[in-house]
Design a protein around this motif. Structure first.
Motif, PDB file in Angstrom:
ATOM      1  N   UNK A 183      12.785  22.320 -19.920  1.00  0.00           N
ATOM      2  CA  UNK A 183      13.970  22.742 -19.131  1.00  0.00           C
ATOM      3  C   UNK A 183      15.181  22.008 -19.253  1.00  0.00           C
ATOM      4  N   UNK A 184      16.095  22.251 -18.602  1.00  0.00           N
ATOM      5  CA  UNK A 184      17.400  21.505 -18.835  1.00  0.00           C
ATOM      6  C   UNK A 184      17.455  20.222 -17.651  1.00  0.00           C
ATOM      7  N   UNK A 185      17.920  19.035 -18.012  1.00  0.00           N
ATOM      8  CA  UNK A 185      18.139  18.043 -17.338  1.00  0.00           C
ATOM      9  C   UNK A 185      18.713  18.426 -16.017  1.00  0.00           C
ATOM     10  N   UNK A 186      19.898  19.227 -15.674  1.00  0.00           N
ATOM     11  CA  UNK A 186      20.493  19.131 -14.354  1.00  0.00           C
ATOM     12  C   UNK A 186      19.532  19.989 -13.353  1.00  0.00           C
ATOM     13  N   UNK A 187      18.540  20.549 -13.880  1.00  0.00           N
ATOM     14  CA  UNK A 187      17.680  21.088 -12.956  1.00  0.00           C
ATOM     15  C   UNK A 187      16.820  20.138 -12.264  1.00  0.00           C
ATOM     16  N   UNK A 188      16.334  19.045 -12.972  1.00  0.00           N
ATOM     17  CA  UNK A 188      15.801  17.913 -12.209  1.00  0.00           C
ATOM     18  C   UNK A 188      16.676  17.087 -11.327  1.00  0.00           C
ATOM     19  N   UNK A 189      17.713  16.609 -11.935  1.00  0.00           N
ATOM     20  CA  UNK A 189      18.794  16.060 -11.147  1.00  0.00           C
ATOM     21  C   UNK A 189      19.282  16.751  -9.798  1.00  0.00           C
ATOM     22  N   UNK A 190      19.403  17.864  -9.855  1.00  0.00           N
ATOM     23  CA  UNK A 190      19.814  18.689  -8.727  1.00  0.00           C
ATOM     24  C   UNK A 190      18.600  19.042  -7.787  1.00  0.00           C
ATOM     25  N   UNK A 225      13.418  34.816  -6.763  1.00  0.00           N
ATOM     26  CA  UNK A 225      12.661  33.813  -6.538  1.00  0.00           C
ATOM     27  C   UNK A 225      12.663  33.150  -5.439  1.00  0.00           C
ATOM     28  N   UNK A 226      11.843  33.421  -4.538  1.00  0.00           N
ATOM     29  CA  UNK A 226      11.861  33.089  -2.932  1.00  0.00           C
ATOM     30  C   UNK A 226      11.195  31.995  -2.453  1.00  0.00           C
ATOM     31  N   UNK A 227      11.653  30.865  -1.662  1.00  0.00           N
ATOM     32  CA  UNK A 227      10.892  29.885  -1.418  1.00  0.00           C
ATOM     33  C   UNK A 227      11.689  28.672  -0.923  1.00  0.00           C
ATOM     34  N   UNK A 228      11.094  27.569  -0.791  1.00  0.00           N
ATOM     35  CA  UNK A 228      11.983  26.274  -0.467  1.00  0.00           C
ATOM     36  C   UNK A 228      12.769  26.121  -1.763  1.00  0.00           C
ATOM     37  N   UNK A 274      12.210  26.442  -5.727  1.00  0.00           N
ATOM     38  CA  UNK A 274      12.552  27.513  -6.390  1.00  0.00           C
ATOM     39  C   UNK A 274      13.783  27.255  -7.546  1.00  0.00           C
ATOM     40  N   UNK A 275      14.390  26.012  -7.178  1.00  0.00           N
ATOM     41  CA  UNK A 275      15.310  25.522  -8.121  1.00  0.00           C
ATOM     42  C   UNK A 275      14.916  25.599  -9.672  1.00  0.00           C
ATOM     43  N   UNK A 276      13.536  25.141  -9.722  1.00  0.00           N
ATOM     44  CA  UNK A 276      13.109  24.820 -11.208  1.00  0.00           C
ATOM     45  C   UNK A 276      12.815  26.448 -11.945  1.00  0.00           C
ATOM     46  N   UNK A 277      12.843  27.498 -11.251  1.00  0.00           N
ATOM     47  CA  UNK A 277      12.464  28.766 -12.029  1.00  0.00           C
ATOM     48  C   UNK A 277      13.458  29.210 -13.085  1.00  0.00           C
ATOM     49  N   UNK A 278      14.714  28.969 -12.883  1.00  0.00           N
ATOM     50  CA  UNK A 278      15.833  29.674 -13.698  1.00  0.00           C
ATOM     51  C   UNK A 278      15.632  29.541 -15.087  1.00  0.00           C
ATOM     52  N   UNK A 279      15.706  28.333 -15.574  1.00  0.00           N
ATOM     53  CA  UNK A 279      15.686  28.008 -17.142  1.00  0.00           C
ATOM     54  C   UNK A 279      14.637  28.284 -18.000  1.00  0.00           C
ATOM     55  N   UNK A 280      13.380  28.032 -17.540  1.00  0.00           N
ATOM     56  CA  UNK A 280      12.337  28.520 -18.245  1.00  0.00           C
ATOM     57  C   UNK A 280      11.988  29.975 -18.194  1.00  0.00           C
ATOM     58  N   UNK A 281      12.319  30.565 -16.960  1.00  0.00           N
ATOM     59  CA  UNK A 281      11.931  31.904 -16.855  1.00  0.00           C
ATOM     60  C   UNK A 281      12.824  32.820 -17.632  1.00  0.00           C
TER      61      UNK A 281
END
Length: 434
Positions: free
Chosen positions: A17-24, A132-135, A139-146
């Motif tokens: 996935x992309x770095x900014x998903x982890x930093x965010x 994608x629904x949740x905390x 849920x922030x990590x779903x976007x890129x790999x999905x």
């Protein structure tokens, strides 16, 4: 993607996935733990359809994302490559598991194929709906790999009129041209890549090009994909995504959302990762907060352009820095909107003339640039024009206005509200994706 059977497609690892998903994610954990966050999928090309076969394969794949987990060697690499990720956060990431029950997946057949759908025929055409629904911190990590998963399934199920022939050579020539022209660029192609194999080929090609022209004035700065950064020992590259500004606006108020987003980000990352994304509510709205507090212009490394006309961006940014008494020649502009080689070369020339440093994040033009085999390569094989955006936080709608001010994302009522706050015209040409 590399972890796949003949049916299921999964990311190669949690790092795929992309770095900014982890930093965010780390920033969300710091400032907004427990806030609910909903993400929504939009496929912008309404004349391009998925099939029931494609959807059901995607559904089976998404149901197995929970198998992914951070490996010890990946954690060790992260601690060295990204020292701004704290041990506490890496503990959290080590325990993180995707929860497929957070996904709401639906297939909606087009009216012309209603009878076929009633018979559950695999070739039934339709649209896919994803929430994608949740905390928010989860849920922030779903976007890129999905999105990467869906793209690979689509191009191995629905549209197979393409091949890998010439892909590595094509990417090599693009990279060589950029390097010889003095361009610094990063590979940004994960979300809309044709496949994992494509992105792997591209990484090999651009690094081979850099090796073959060692004295070229340009540079491969790295990749946004953490897995490939680790695999090829290159720098992981990332900025901030729109969702950070969108979420902060909905939770803290829109009038000074840009300034608040920068302030909260800087509290987590006081000396790194300070490239400001300007266009969430339009770049002119961003400049209002930027001008109000010169600290951010002095402190932050530069700006990222991601929508609108890229050739008006640098001249306007120079004006803003000059108004603030900040030397613009010490600042960097990152361009990341629908770039190809020709556009990057023109932007590099402009920035050189104006005095900005510049760099380029190149995505689809590298990771999904294919032609149709059936036309002898004369017609392009279109990439999926899709996004997954934050749609609400704690039940409050989030919106993106962008610098294409007639193309907006989010709840239409909130879009009109935010446009009103920032004095952005509302026209009968406005297109709101919700």
């Amino acid at each position: 993607m590399s972890t796949q059977s003949s049916d299921v497609v999964l990311p190669a690892s949690l790092l795929d996935t992309d770095l900014y998903k982890f930093t965010m994610q780390q920033a969300v954990l710091h400032h907004f733990p427990g806030v609910e966050g909903t993400y929504r999928f939009t496929h912008r090309d309404k004349d391009v359809f998925f099939t029931r076969e494609c959807f059901e394969r995607f559904e089976r794949s998404a149901s197995q994302f929970g198998k992914l987990q951070l490996k010890p060697e990946e954690r060790e690499w992260l601690s060295k490559a990204c020292p701004y990720l704290t041990p506490k956060y890496l503990d959290y990431l080590s325990s993180y598991r995707f929860k497929p029950e957070q996904l709401r997946l639906r297939f909606e057949p087009i009216p012309e194929d209603a009878d076929k759908d009633a018979r559950r025929e695999p070739s039934t055409r339709g649209h896919i709906k994803i929430d994608a629904v949740g905390p928010w911190q989860e849920t922030i990590l779903w976007e890129v790999p999905l999105m990467a998963c869906l793209s690979e399934i689509y191009f191995t199920t629905v549209d197979k009129d393409w091949s890998y022939d010439g892909q590595e050579e094509q990417a090599y020539e693009k990279a060589k041209t950029l390097l010889e022209a003095g361009c610094t660029f990063s590979e940004f192609g994960t979300r809309r890549r044709r496949s994992y194999h494509t992105q792997d080929l591209i990484m090999k090609a651009i690094l081979r090009a850099q090796s073959d022209v060692p004295n070229a004035p340009g540079k491969v700065a790295g990749t946004s994909n953490m897995h490939f950064a680790m695999k090829y020992n290159v720098v992981p590259v990332g900025t901030i995504a729109h969702e950070w500004f969108m979420g902060v606006g909905a939770l803290k108020g829109y009038e000074h959302a840009n300034g608040m987003a920068l302030k909260l980000w800087e509290e987590v990352y006081p000396n790194v990762l300070q490239i400001a994304l300007t266009d969430t509510f339009s770049t002119e709205a961003f400049y209002k907060d930027f001008l109000a507090d010169p600290h951010y212009a002095r402190q932050w490394t530069g700006l990222r352009q991601d929508s609108g006309d890229p050739f008006v961006f640098a001249p306007r940014a120079k004006e803003i820095y000059q108004q603030l008494g900040v030397d613009h020649t010490s600042k960097t502009i990152i361009f990341s909107d629908a770039l190809n080689v020709e556009k990057a070369l023109r932007l590099k020339k402009q920035c050189d003339e104006i005095g900005f440093r510049c760099a380029f994040g190149i995505g689809t033009s590298l990771s999904n640039d294919f032609s149709r085999v059936s036309t002898g390569g004369k017609e392009k094989s279109r990439a999926l024009n899709m996004v997954i955006k934050l749609s609400s936080v704690d039940g409050k709608p989030t919106v993106k206005i962008s610098d294409d001010i007639t193309k907006n994302t989010g709840d239409p009522t909130t879009v009109r509200l935010v446009k009103g706050i920032f004095g952005i015209p509302i026209t009968d040409k406005d297109e709101v994706i919700h």
